[in-house]
Design a protein around this motif. Structure first.
Motif, mmCIF file in Angstrom:
data_model
loop_
_atom_site.group_PDB
_atom_site.id
_atom_site.type_symbol
_atom_site.label_atom_id
_atom_site.label_comp_id
_atom_site.label_asym_id
_atom_site.label_seq_id
_atom_site.Cartn_x
_atom_site.Cartn_y
_atom_site.Cartn_z
ATOM 1 N N ALA A 1 8.712 21.813 35.412
ATOM 2 C CA ALA A 1 8.062 20.819 35.504
ATOM 3 C C ALA A 1 7.545 19.785 34.376
ATOM 4 O O ALA A 1 7.368 18.823 34.687
ATOM 5 N N GLN A 2 7.647 20.939 33.395
ATOM 6 C CA GLN A 2 7.057 19.355 32.331
ATOM 7 C C GLN A 2 8.530 18.823 32.039
ATOM 8 O O GLN A 2 8.657 16.861 31.723
ATOM 9 N N ILE B 1 -1.915 18.217 32.170
ATOM 10 C CA ILE B 1 -1.854 19.771 32.865
ATOM 11 C C ILE B 1 -2.248 21.026 32.252
ATOM 12 O O ILE B 1 -2.001 21.307 30.822
ATOM 13 N N THR C 1 -3.297 24.594 31.766
ATOM 14 C CA THR C 1 -2.917 26.208 32.589
ATOM 15 C C THR C 1 -3.048 26.756 32.076
ATOM 16 O O THR C 1 -3.847 27.080 30.939
ATOM 17 N N THR D 1 4.385 24.793 43.725
ATOM 18 C CA THR D 1 3.552 24.354 42.206
ATOM 19 C C THR D 1 4.675 23.072 41.035
ATOM 20 O O THR D 1 4.330 22.010 41.325
ATOM 21 N N LEU E 1 3.915 19.268 40.549
ATOM 22 C CA LEU E 1 3.868 18.788 39.810
ATOM 23 C C LEU E 1 4.454 17.673 39.337
ATOM 24 O O LEU E 1 4.064 16.635 38.238
ATOM 25 N N THR E 2 5.963 17.900 39.686
ATOM 26 C CA THR E 2 7.298 16.834 39.300
ATOM 27 C C THR E 2 6.472 15.605 39.818
ATOM 28 O O THR E 2 6.782 14.732 39.423
ATOM 29 N N ALA F 1 -3.434 23.955 37.050
ATOM 30 C CA ALA F 1 -1.978 23.620 37.910
ATOM 31 C C ALA F 1 -1.969 25.135 38.564
ATOM 32 O O ALA F 1 -0.465 24.776 39.209
ATOM 33 N N SER G 1 3.228 13.598 37.968
ATOM 34 C CA SER G 1 3.723 13.790 37.172
ATOM 35 C C SER G 1 4.041 12.342 36.791
ATOM 36 O O SER G 1 4.306 11.581 36.249
ATOM 37 N N ILE H 1 5.427 26.279 35.260
ATOM 38 C CA ILE H 1 5.046 24.797 34.322
ATOM 39 C C ILE H 1 6.560 23.602 33.432
ATOM 40 O O ILE H 1 5.576 23.001 33.585
ATOM 41 N N VAL I 1 -3.836 17.573 35.935
ATOM 42 C CA VAL I 1 -3.783 18.028 36.548
ATOM 43 C C VAL I 1 -4.666 19.912 36.076
ATOM 44 O O VAL I 1 -4.402 19.741 35.097
#
Length: 184
Positions: free
Chosen positions: A62-63, A49, A51, A27, A31-32, A12, A35, A59, A9
């Motif tokens: 989501a990570q 990702i 960013t 967002t 991202l989720t 991001a 991923s 972020i 990504v």
């Protein structure tokens, strides 16, 4: 997609700059979802990702696929700023074929909206804008937005209904969006 082992990504956090109070939520969601696309087959997957803000809660949550943590971070911000679910919104999308005439009409429209908010809504209604739309011109029409925000929907409806006739007399085309999903 069983053979995908790498998901990347780029930028991001770029979507966080969109003029929408749901930008962080969208967002996080994207991202989720993206991923989860890699590593569904026999081989493990990797997600990269890129960013500019790696420590931002959107972020990091989501990570970690941390829905509850994202919710816990996002909800107090929405409460503080008075955005849903702590308020209701009506978006008025205004457009005109003529830029300068439309701009003047939109300015008058905004003043009338504020006057109505004071008389009909008291202190219970906020008027946000008018402002140029993020996509300022589509199909030859110049576009602006105005938001009505309040805890109760009834005064918002009353103000929007009264504004409809006023704007159309000034040559504006008006579209009403109750509880808007997008501000683009």
């Amino acid at each position: 997609f069983p053979d995908i082992t790498l998901v990347g990504v780029i930028a991001a956090d770029a979507s966080l700059n969109l003029p929408d109070f749901r930008a962080a939520e969208r967002t996080f969601q994207v991202l989720t979802q993206v991923s989860g696309r890699g590593g569904r087959g026999e081989e493990p997957g990797r997600v990269l990702i890129q960013t500019f803000n790696p420590g931002l809660y959107t972020i990091t949550r989501a990570q970690a696929h941390d829905y509850a943590g994202f919710y816990a971070d996002e909800l107090p911000l929405r409460r503080q700023l008075g955005y849903p679910p702590f308020s209701r919104l009506i978006a008025l999308h205004l457009s005109s074929l003529q830029r300068e005439e439309g701009k003047r009409a939109v300015t008058r429209f905004g003043l009338e909206a504020r006057d109505l908010a004071r008389t009909v809504g008291g202190s219970a209604v906020d008027v946000i804008g008018p402002a140029e739309s993020p996509l300022p011109r589509i199909r030859g029409r110049y576009r602006w937005q105005l938001l009505l925000r309040g805890r109760e929907i009834r005064p918002l409806h009353q103000i929007a209904e009264r504004l409809l006739g006023k704007g159309e007399r000034d040559g504006l085309s008006i579209q009403v969006d109750v509880d808007p999903v997008s501000f683009m």
